[in-house]
Design a protein around this motif. Structure first.
Motif, PDB file in Angstrom:
ATOM      1  N   PHE A   1       0.851  -1.191   0.000  1.00 40.09           N
ATOM      2  CA  PHE A   1       0.000   0.000   0.000  1.00 40.09           C
ATOM      3  C   PHE A   1       0.889   1.245   0.000  1.00 40.09           C
ATOM      4  CE2 PHE A   1      -2.811  -2.885   2.773  1.00 40.09           C
ATOM      5  CZ  PHE A   1      -3.292  -3.554   1.657  1.00 40.09           C
TER       6      PHE A   1
ATOM      7  N   TYR B   1      -6.234   2.227   5.479  1.00 46.19           N
ATOM      8  CA  TYR B   1      -5.426   1.037   5.199  1.00 46.19           C
ATOM      9  C   TYR B   1      -6.218  -0.252   5.397  1.00 46.19           C
ATOM     10  CZ  TYR B   1      -1.380   3.833   4.267  1.00 46.19           C
ATOM     11  OH  TYR B   1      -0.523   4.729   3.683  1.00 46.19           O
TER      12      TYR B   1
ATOM     13  N   VAL C   1       3.331  -1.133   4.035  1.00 41.60           N
ATOM     14  CA  VAL C   1       2.912   0.251   3.774  1.00 41.60           C
ATOM     15  C   VAL C   1       4.139   1.130   3.580  1.00 41.60           C
ATOM     16  CG1 VAL C   1       1.906   2.306   4.847  1.00 41.60           C
ATOM     17  CG2 VAL C   1       0.717   0.113   4.998  1.00 41.60           C
TER      18      VAL C   1
ATOM     19  N   GLY D   1      -0.983   3.550   9.088  1.00 39.68           N
ATOM     20  CA  GLY D   1      -0.551   2.238   8.621  1.00 39.68           C
ATOM     21  C   GLY D   1      -0.237   1.293   9.760  1.00 39.68           C
TER      22      GLY D   1
END
Length: 244
Positions: free
Chosen positions: A27, A167, A183, A194
């Motif tokens: 991410f 997230y 992340v 995160g």
């Protein structure tokens, strides 16, 4: 938002050769992490403040970094002597930044190459940004084809970072446990978001201005993505597991 994504034969082969312990998904925060757009935001904030008769201060970008759009508008308004309709400020700032990003995407150093490595390994990527949909969609579509399977933006109706909701939503998009995800972030509120989701977090410092302090929960700080390999990502995940 999600995109159609197909795992090719070459990607399937790469998965077989990949090291153990890789993240299920990666991410990426956008501004200051995936792209070096902070200079565009600062220029937009200066442009709009001075357009409305205000005086720009170097503290504006520092205060606005990583914040949601509504909070950004509140900060900008503080430097303008007369009240300006928030929708007007929003349109002026976002329009300025999108125009600059369309002229030059300003990818973070090594980001496109790492996205290609992840794509070849069959690891999905999601953008997780507080920016408006038009901005996130613009960058997702300028990325290499298939680089991102979806994105989370500031207009999705979720609590803003540092809440973990953005997230957690990214993990839902890819059907992964956030504990098994990685992340990349560049702001204190993003790192907190995160980490609170349960993911392993790495701080990107290459575009970080003086005065921004990272005091956790990242497992490490890196300047950019140059030379990062799948082994490095597996090592990040191992560090994260040791701290959980």
């Amino acid at each position: 938002m999600t995109f159609n994504d197909t795992l090719t034969f070459s990607q399937s082969s790469a998965v077989l050769d990949a090291p153990e312990g890789l993240p299920e998904a990666v991410f990426w925060d956008m501004d200051g992490t995936l792209i070096n757009s902070e200079v565009y935001w600062a220029a937009a904030e200066r442009h709009v403040i001075e357009l409305h008769g205000g005086t720009f201060s170097d503290e504006v970008p520092l205060r606005a970094r990583g914040q949601s759009t509504p909070r950004l508008l509140q900060i900008v308004q503080e430097y303008i002597p007369a009240h300006v309709d928030p929708d007007t400020l929003r349109s002026e700032i976002i329009g300025y930044v999108i125009d600059r990003e369309r002229e030059k995407p300003c990818w973070a150093t090594g980001a496109v190459e790492l996205l290609d490595v992840l794509s070849q390994a069959g690891i999905p990527n999601v953008i997780v940004s507080a920016s408006p949909r038009a901005m996130v969609d613009n960058m997702a579509r300028q990325a290499p084809q298939g680089a991102f399977v979806g994105y989370v933006c500031g207009e999705d109706g979720l609590p803003a970072k540092p809440d973990p909701a953005p997230y957690l939503r990214a993990a839902e998009i890819v059907g992964a446990d956030p504990v098994n995800c990685l992340v990349f972030e560049d702001s204190p509120v993003g790192l907190q978001s995160g980490g609170a989701s349960g993911a392993t977090v790495v701080a990107i410092t290459g575009f970080t201005p003086e005065g921004v302090v990272f005091d956790g929960p990242q497992v490490t700080n890196i300047k950019d993505y140059v030379g990062l390999s799948l082994d490095d990502l597996a090592n990040f995940m191992e560090l994260g597991s040791l701290e959980k």
